[in-house]
Design a protein around this motif. Structure first.
Motif, PDB file in Angstrom:
ATOM      1  N   ASP A 158     -12.451 -56.538  15.905  1.00 16.06           N
ATOM      2  CA  ASP A 158     -11.685 -57.510  16.688  1.00 16.06           C
ATOM      3  C   ASP A 158     -12.615 -58.472  17.421  1.00 16.06           C
ATOM      4  OD1 ASP A 158      -9.467 -56.210  15.828  1.00 16.06           O
ATOM      5  OD2 ASP A 158      -8.952 -55.299  17.753  1.00 16.06           O
ATOM      6  N   ASN A 159     -12.159 -59.692  17.594  1.00 12.53           N
ATOM      7  CA  ASN A 159     -12.979 -60.670  18.320  1.00 12.53           C
ATOM      8  C   ASN A 159     -12.971 -60.373  19.814  1.00 12.53           C
ATOM      9  OD1 ASN A 159     -10.787 -62.267  19.736  1.00 12.53           O
ATOM     10  ND2 ASN A 159     -10.138 -62.536  17.609  1.00 12.53           N
ATOM     11  N   SER A 160     -13.901 -60.979  20.536  1.00  9.43           N
ATOM     12  CA  SER A 160     -14.112 -60.667  21.949  1.00  9.43           C
ATOM     13  C   SER A 160     -12.887 -60.966  22.807  1.00  9.43           C
ATOM     14  CB  SER A 160     -15.316 -61.457  22.475  1.00  9.43           C
ATOM     15  OG  SER A 160     -16.485 -61.105  21.767  1.00  9.43           O
ATOM     16  N   LEU A 161     -12.211 -62.078  22.548  1.00 15.27           N
ATOM     17  CA  LEU A 161     -11.053 -62.455  23.353  1.00 15.27           C
ATOM     18  C   LEU A 161      -9.924 -61.452  23.199  1.00 15.27           C
ATOM     19  CD1 LEU A 161      -9.702 -64.478  25.216  1.00 15.27           C
ATOM     20  CD2 LEU A 161      -8.972 -65.769  23.178  1.00 15.27           C
ATOM     21  N   LEU A 162      -9.633 -61.054  21.975  1.00 14.37           N
ATOM     22  CA  LEU A 162      -8.569 -60.084  21.723  1.00 14.37           C
ATOM     23  C   LEU A 162      -8.905 -58.737  22.353  1.00 14.37           C
ATOM     24  CD1 LEU A 162      -5.915 -59.341  20.364  1.00 14.37           C
ATOM     25  CD2 LEU A 162      -7.207 -58.862  18.265  1.00 14.37           C
ATOM     26  N   LEU A 163     -10.158 -58.318  22.232  1.00 11.64           N
ATOM     27  CA  LEU A 163     -10.577 -57.035  22.797  1.00 11.64           C
ATOM     28  C   LEU A 163     -10.471 -57.062  24.315  1.00 11.64           C
ATOM     29  CD1 LEU A 163     -11.798 -54.227  22.490  1.00 11.64           C
ATOM     30  CD2 LEU A 163     -14.077 -55.288  22.439  1.00 11.64           C
ATOM     31  N   ASP A 164     -10.886 -58.160  24.916  1.00 17.69           N
ATOM     32  CA  ASP A 164     -10.817 -58.282  26.380  1.00 17.69           C
ATOM     33  C   ASP A 164      -9.377 -58.175  26.866  1.00 17.69           C
ATOM     34  OD1 ASP A 164     -12.025 -59.011  29.035  1.00 17.69           O
ATOM     35  OD2 ASP A 164     -10.698 -60.731  28.792  1.00 17.69           O
ATOM     36  N   ARG A 165      -8.449 -58.775  26.148  1.00 11.36           N
ATOM     37  CA  ARG A 165      -7.045 -58.701  26.537  1.00 11.36           C
ATOM     38  C   ARG A 165      -6.501 -57.278  26.420  1.00 11.36           C
ATOM     39  NH1 ARG A 165      -4.628 -64.256  23.719  1.00 11.36           N
ATOM     40  NH2 ARG A 165      -5.543 -65.717  25.233  1.00 11.36           N
ATOM     41  N   ARG A 166      -6.916 -56.588  25.395  1.00 11.85           N
ATOM     42  CA  ARG A 166      -6.483 -55.200  25.223  1.00 11.85           C
ATOM     43  C   ARG A 166      -6.972 -54.329  26.384  1.00 11.85           C
ATOM     44  NH1 ARG A 166      -4.672 -53.737  20.084  1.00 11.85           N
ATOM     45  NH2 ARG A 166      -5.078 -55.244  18.414  1.00 11.85           N
ATOM     46  N   LEU A 167      -8.240 -54.457  26.719  1.00 13.97           N
ATOM     47  CA  LEU A 167      -8.834 -53.610  27.748  1.00 13.97           C
ATOM     48  C   LEU A 167      -8.372 -53.986  29.146  1.00 13.97           C
ATOM     49  CD1 LEU A 167     -12.491 -53.317  26.376  1.00 13.97           C
ATOM     50  CD2 LEU A 167     -10.510 -51.868  25.899  1.00 13.97           C
ATOM     51  N   SER A 168      -8.127 -55.262  29.366  1.00  8.86           N
ATOM     52  CA  SER A 168      -7.687 -55.716  30.693  1.00  8.86           C
ATOM     53  C   SER A 168      -6.355 -55.088  31.090  1.00  8.86           C
ATOM     54  CB  SER A 168      -7.573 -57.240  30.721  1.00  8.86           C
ATOM     55  OG  SER A 168      -8.829 -57.848  30.525  1.00  8.86           O
ATOM     56  N   SER A 169      -5.500 -54.820  30.118  1.00 10.19           N
ATOM     57  CA  SER A 169      -4.199 -54.206  30.431  1.00 10.19           C
ATOM     58  C   SER A 169      -4.384 -52.848  31.077  1.00 10.19           C
ATOM     59  CB  SER A 169      -3.388 -54.073  29.133  1.00 10.19           C
ATOM     60  OG  SER A 169      -3.130 -55.338  28.555  1.00 10.19           O
ATOM     61  N   TYR A 170      -5.393 -52.102  30.660  1.00 13.27           N
ATOM     62  CA  TYR A 170      -5.654 -50.787  31.257  1.00 13.27           C
ATOM     63  C   TYR A 170      -6.216 -50.931  32.652  1.00 13.27           C
ATOM     64  CZ  TYR A 170      -4.811 -48.637  26.712  1.00 13.27           C
ATOM     65  OH  TYR A 170      -4.233 -48.208  25.559  1.00 13.27           O
ATOM     66  N   ILE A 171      -7.099 -51.868  32.853  1.00  9.36           N
ATOM     67  CA  ILE A 171      -7.716 -52.071  34.170  1.00  9.36           C
ATOM     68  C   ILE A 171      -6.657 -52.460  35.198  1.00  9.36           C
ATOM     69  CG2 ILE A 171      -9.376 -53.462  35.475  1.00  9.36           C
ATOM     70  CD1 ILE A 171     -11.011 -53.690  32.921  1.00  9.36           C
ATOM     71  N   ASP A 172      -5.709 -53.294  34.799  1.00  6.66           N
ATOM     72  CA  ASP A 172      -4.666 -53.764  35.719  1.00  6.66           C
ATOM     73  C   ASP A 172      -3.733 -52.635  36.140  1.00  6.66           C
ATOM     74  OD1 ASP A 172      -5.717 -56.287  35.473  1.00  6.66           O
ATOM     75  OD2 ASP A 172      -4.270 -56.941  33.934  1.00  6.66           O
ATOM     76  N   ARG A 173      -3.630 -51.586  35.325  1.00  5.47           N
ATOM     77  CA  ARG A 173      -2.690 -50.491  35.619  1.00  5.47           C
ATOM     78  C   ARG A 173      -3.394 -49.264  36.178  1.00  5.47           C
ATOM     79  NH1 ARG A 173      -0.932 -53.723  31.914  1.00  5.47           N
ATOM     80  NH2 ARG A 173       1.284 -54.090  31.551  1.00  5.47           N
ATOM     81  N   ALA A 174      -4.651 -49.394  36.544  1.00  3.53           N
ATOM     82  CA  ALA A 174      -5.402 -48.257  37.079  1.00  3.53           C
ATOM     83  C   ALA A 174      -4.833 -47.839  38.426  1.00  3.53           C
ATOM     84  CB  ALA A 174      -6.873 -48.619  37.220  1.00  3.53           C
TER      85      ALA A 174
END
Length: 250
Positions: A232-248
């Motif tokens: 996956d490209n960097s932008l798509l990966l960042d969006r995937r991972l950011s969802s977890y950080i926001d719900r910590a």
């Protein structure tokens, strides 16, 4: 250090002491060794009957975690995974072998090793997801130990109160001692309800909160590793991972 946990216990103790002093009662009136032994010892014994020694020791080892914040950082892990993703696209998955060092948590080490070994996505996902579920179940059983203590404690406190009242009835011809004996008997009830609602149940819920965060960290890691397999490209990966950080939860 999680200062909120210490602050919570301080509020509990301060509230009890203030209420006792406010009504002109002695703080010593809150302490009674036989009542404490009945409630604490009875609760501990009941829990030991229903659990294994290994699980009980595991539950005790979790106690320090109610006062500390998790050492696993979602933000740092996200950055690490994005670096690995970029490196793997540039130099291949084998280049990640040198990244698997002792500074990485065991779960990530295992996933990264499988990645380098060329494990396919389905096997990687199944094995790591199984680890997450089994680990969460193991810690849930430990949380249930403290939850069980919260269930037993009030009932055993009533048993202690009844025993105290039976002894107090021996002073029917001595009103002064009778009143004192009844007061002491009800201390066991206070211990039973207080230990359950101020200690055991909060500890159980805090352990759950802690390992929900750990499970979230592992889920994010799993998603990141699968994304690396997909390239996956960097932008798509960042969006995937950011969802977890926001719900910590921490």
């Amino acid at each position: 250090m999680n200062k909120l946990g210490f602050f919570g216990f301080f509020i509990i103790i301060a509230s009890l002491l203030f209420a006792q002093i406010y009504h002109g009662s002695s703080i010593k009136g809150l302490f009674d060794l036989p009542a404490f032994l009945i409630v604490f010892g009875g609760t501990l014994g009941a829990v030991l009957v229903q659990t294994s020694s290994k699980q009980f020791l595991h539950a005790l080892n979790l106690l320090p975690q109610i006062f500390v914040t998790p050492s696993l950082s979602l933000i740092e892990q996200s950055r690490r995974i994005q670096d690995w993703s970029y490196q793997s696209r540039q130099h291949g998955l084998l280049s990640l072998e040198k990244e698997n060092d002792e500074n990485i948590d065991p779960f990530t080490q295992k996933g990264l090793a499988m990645l380098v070994d060329g494990c396919d996505q389905l096997a990687l996902q199944d094995i790591l997801q199984q680890d997450i579920e089994l680990d969460s179940e193991h810690h849930e059983r430990s949380a249930q130990i403290f939850e069980s203590m919260g269930g037993y404690s009030p009932t055993i406190g009533i048993i202690g109160a009844v025993l105290g009242l039976i002894q107090a009835m021996g002073y029917l011809d001595q009103p002064d001692k009778l009143g004192e004996g009844i007061a002491v008997a009800f201390i066991a009830t206070i211990y039973g309800v207080g230990f359950a609602n101020f200690i055991y149940l909060p500890i159980a819920n805090k352990i759950r909160l802690y390992y929900q965060y750990v499970a979230l960290y592992k889920e994010m890691t799993l998603i990141g590793l699968i994304a690396i397999v997909h390239g996956d490209n960097s932008l798509l990966l960042d969006r995937r991972l950011s969802s977890y950080i926001d719900r910590a939860s921490y």
